[in-house]
Design a protein around this motif. Structure first.
Motif, PDB file in Angstrom:
ATOM      1  N   GLY A 169     -39.162  -4.435  -8.875  1.00  0.00           N
ATOM      2  CA  GLY A 169     -40.229  -4.830  -9.564  1.00  0.00           C
ATOM      3  C   GLY A 169     -39.986  -5.863 -10.725  1.00  0.00           C
ATOM      4  O   GLY A 169     -40.859  -6.366 -11.369  1.00  0.00           O
ATOM      5  N   TRP A 170     -38.556  -6.212 -10.509  1.00  0.00           N
ATOM      6  CA  TRP A 170     -38.260  -7.460 -11.672  1.00  0.00           C
ATOM      7  C   TRP A 170     -38.390  -8.903 -11.333  1.00  0.00           C
ATOM      8  O   TRP A 170     -38.374  -9.434 -12.235  1.00  0.00           O
ATOM      9  CB  TRP A 170     -36.624  -6.988 -11.972  1.00  0.00           C
ATOM     10  CG  TRP A 170     -36.416  -5.538 -12.447  1.00  0.00           C
ATOM     11  CD1 TRP A 170     -36.976  -4.905 -12.877  1.00  0.00           C
ATOM     12  CD2 TRP A 170     -35.042  -5.211 -12.506  1.00  0.00           C
ATOM     13  NE1 TRP A 170     -36.455  -3.406 -13.078  1.00  0.00           N
ATOM     14  CE2 TRP A 170     -35.292  -3.841 -12.927  1.00  0.00           C
ATOM     15  CE3 TRP A 170     -33.725  -5.517 -11.986  1.00  0.00           C
ATOM     16  CZ2 TRP A 170     -34.146  -2.867 -12.885  1.00  0.00           C
ATOM     17  CZ3 TRP A 170     -32.827  -4.516 -11.880  1.00  0.00           C
ATOM     18  CH2 TRP A 170     -32.994  -3.222 -12.570  1.00  0.00           C
ATOM     19  N   ILE A 171     -38.554  -9.141  -9.883  1.00  0.00           N
ATOM     20  CA  ILE A 171     -38.613 -10.360  -9.427  1.00  0.00           C
ATOM     21  C   ILE A 171     -39.496 -10.645  -8.323  1.00  0.00           C
ATOM     22  O   ILE A 171     -39.713  -9.318  -7.636  1.00  0.00           O
ATOM     23  CB  ILE A 171     -37.240 -11.159  -9.346  1.00  0.00           C
ATOM     24  CG1 ILE A 171     -36.718 -10.481  -7.991  1.00  0.00           C
ATOM     25  CG2 ILE A 171     -36.305 -11.039 -10.523  1.00  0.00           C
ATOM     26  CD1 ILE A 171     -35.401 -11.214  -7.427  1.00  0.00           C
TER      27      ILE A 171
ATOM     28  N   LEU B 256     -33.903  -7.826 -16.453  1.00  0.00           N
ATOM     29  CA  LEU B 256     -32.854  -8.476 -15.931  1.00  0.00           C
ATOM     30  C   LEU B 256     -31.716  -8.619 -17.126  1.00  0.00           C
ATOM     31  O   LEU B 256     -30.548  -8.466 -16.789  1.00  0.00           O
ATOM     32  CB  LEU B 256     -33.608  -9.820 -15.540  1.00  0.00           C
ATOM     33  CG  LEU B 256     -34.215  -9.661 -14.432  1.00  0.00           C
ATOM     34  CD1 LEU B 256     -34.483 -11.372 -14.117  1.00  0.00           C
ATOM     35  CD2 LEU B 256     -33.061  -9.318 -13.092  1.00  0.00           C
ATOM     36  N   LEU B 257     -32.395  -8.722 -18.407  1.00  0.00           N
ATOM     37  CA  LEU B 257     -31.245  -8.637 -19.560  1.00  0.00           C
ATOM     38  C   LEU B 257     -30.582  -7.857 -19.643  1.00  0.00           C
ATOM     39  O   LEU B 257     -29.524  -7.476 -20.363  1.00  0.00           O
ATOM     40  CB  LEU B 257     -32.112  -9.421 -20.625  1.00  0.00           C
ATOM     41  CG  LEU B 257     -32.589 -10.755 -20.564  1.00  0.00           C
ATOM     42  CD1 LEU B 257     -33.392 -11.174 -21.679  1.00  0.00           C
ATOM     43  CD2 LEU B 257     -31.492 -11.931 -20.355  1.00  0.00           C
ATOM     44  N   LEU B 258     -30.999  -6.397 -19.368  1.00  0.00           N
ATOM     45  CA  LEU B 258     -30.449  -5.367 -19.604  1.00  0.00           C
ATOM     46  C   LEU B 258     -29.341  -4.688 -18.389  1.00  0.00           C
ATOM     47  O   LEU B 258     -28.788  -3.850 -18.662  1.00  0.00           O
ATOM     48  CB  LEU B 258     -31.259  -4.206 -19.782  1.00  0.00           C
ATOM     49  CG  LEU B 258     -32.383  -4.200 -21.161  1.00  0.00           C
ATOM     50  CD1 LEU B 258     -33.215  -3.114 -21.002  1.00  0.00           C
ATOM     51  CD2 LEU B 258     -31.334  -4.082 -22.310  1.00  0.00           C
ATOM     52  N   ILE B 259     -29.227  -5.714 -17.339  1.00  0.00           N
ATOM     53  CA  ILE B 259     -28.364  -5.171 -16.305  1.00  0.00           C
ATOM     54  C   ILE B 259     -27.005  -5.432 -16.789  1.00  0.00           C
ATOM     55  O   ILE B 259     -26.791  -6.215 -17.276  1.00  0.00           O
ATOM     56  CB  ILE B 259     -28.784  -6.128 -15.094  1.00  0.00           C
ATOM     57  CG1 ILE B 259     -30.146  -5.913 -14.443  1.00  0.00           C
ATOM     58  CG2 ILE B 259     -27.686  -5.898 -14.116  1.00  0.00           C
ATOM     59  CD1 ILE B 259     -30.384  -6.601 -13.399  1.00  0.00           C
TER      60      ILE B 259
ATOM     61  N   ILE C 241     -25.704 -12.517 -11.535  1.00  0.00           N
ATOM     62  CA  ILE C 241     -26.849 -13.034 -10.923  1.00  0.00           C
ATOM     63  C   ILE C 241     -27.932 -12.875 -11.690  1.00  0.00           C
ATOM     64  O   ILE C 241     -28.897 -13.979 -12.107  1.00  0.00           O
ATOM     65  CB  ILE C 241     -27.093 -12.149  -9.735  1.00  0.00           C
ATOM     66  CG1 ILE C 241     -25.943 -12.293  -8.530  1.00  0.00           C
ATOM     67  CG2 ILE C 241     -28.472 -12.844  -8.970  1.00  0.00           C
ATOM     68  CD1 ILE C 241     -25.739 -11.586  -7.633  1.00  0.00           C
ATOM     69  N   ALA C 242     -28.213 -11.836 -12.435  1.00  0.00           N
ATOM     70  CA  ALA C 242     -29.328 -11.699 -13.382  1.00  0.00           C
ATOM     71  C   ALA C 242     -29.393 -12.708 -14.510  1.00  0.00           C
ATOM     72  O   ALA C 242     -30.339 -13.224 -14.885  1.00  0.00           O
ATOM     73  CB  ALA C 242     -29.495 -10.221 -13.992  1.00  0.00           C
TER      74      ALA C 242
END
Length: 237
Positions: free
Chosen positions: A216-218, A234-237, A169-170
């Motif tokens: 707090g990411w989106i 997001l890219l680290l999920i 999803i991210a």
């Protein structure tokens, strides 16, 4: 007085030809052709209009036409043995489907359904084959599109096999943001279709969006608009 209907009919015909030419000119497999060549193709185009929810074609039907989206959106999907819908892709203006009809007579293995009122330009198999012989660069453009779709399918299959749902999803949000060159992403499909596309459930999509927002990411602006506030997270999920 009697000439007015003829003049109006002529205007309507001219407008139709112009619309079809615009439709053909935005397609990557044709947009490299010059005006005269485009007009030659336009003369073979059969326009079609479909309403929201209407099926353009169904699995099992003969595939003998190329369908180009002029206005609107169409979703391509397959049904599993248990009837579960698997979204393949969403088509917008300039996108096309049915290209396998160019090479051999076959049947559709998927369904195409209009997501909204949609205008299509369609070209028959014989006309397409004639143009391929006359303008070989069209074949190269079609091969480029095949390669792009194959690469996307392989990447998606690998993601389904190795990545958890929150990562898929991210990454989808990050890729959409990159495509749009904007931190604000407008989802081109419903959450149900997005879940089908990402191999998860609508409930998981909603839950993960809520978790991303709490972190707090989106920021969610309604059901369709997502503003990315922390791309690195997001890219680290």
């Amino acid at each position: 007085m009697e000439q007015e209907p003829m003049q109006c009919a002529s205007c309507a015909h001219a407008e139709s030809d112009h619309a079809q030419e615009m439709c053909i000119s935005i397609v990557p497999i044709f947009n490299h052709l010059d005006d005269a060549e485009l007009r030659e193709i336009v003369r073979t185009v059969v326009p079609r209009q479909v309403m929201r929810g209407e099926t353009v074609y169904s699995a099992g039907e003969t595939s003998d036409r190329l369908y180009i989206v002029h206005k609107g959106r169409v979703k391509i999907y397959r049904l599993s043995d248990n009837g579960k819908e698997q979204l393949v892709r969403i088509l917008g203006p300039g996108d096309f489907t049915g290209e396998l009809a160019v090479f051999n007579e076959t049947v559709h293995d998927s369904y195409a359904e209009a997501l909204e009122k949609t205008e299509l330009c369609t070209l028959g198999r014989r006309d397409l084959q004639s143009f391929l012989l006359k303008y070989p660069t069209i074949s190269l453009r079609i091969m480029d599109e095949f390669a792009r779709r194959l690469g996307h399918s392989e990447k998606q299959a690998a993601s389904f096999a190795t990545e958890p749902a929150d990562t898929r999803i991210a990454m989808y949000l990050a890729e959409r943001s990159d495509e749009l060159n904007s931190p604000t992403v407008r989802l081109p499909m419903t959450r149900k279709d997005l879940a089908s596309h990402l191999g998860t459930t609508p409930e998981t999509i909603s839950r993960k969006f809520a978790e991303f927002e709490d972190a707090g990411w989106i920021r969610q602006n309604g059901q369709k608009e997502i503003e990315i506030l922390d791309m690195d997270a997001l890219l680290l999920i």
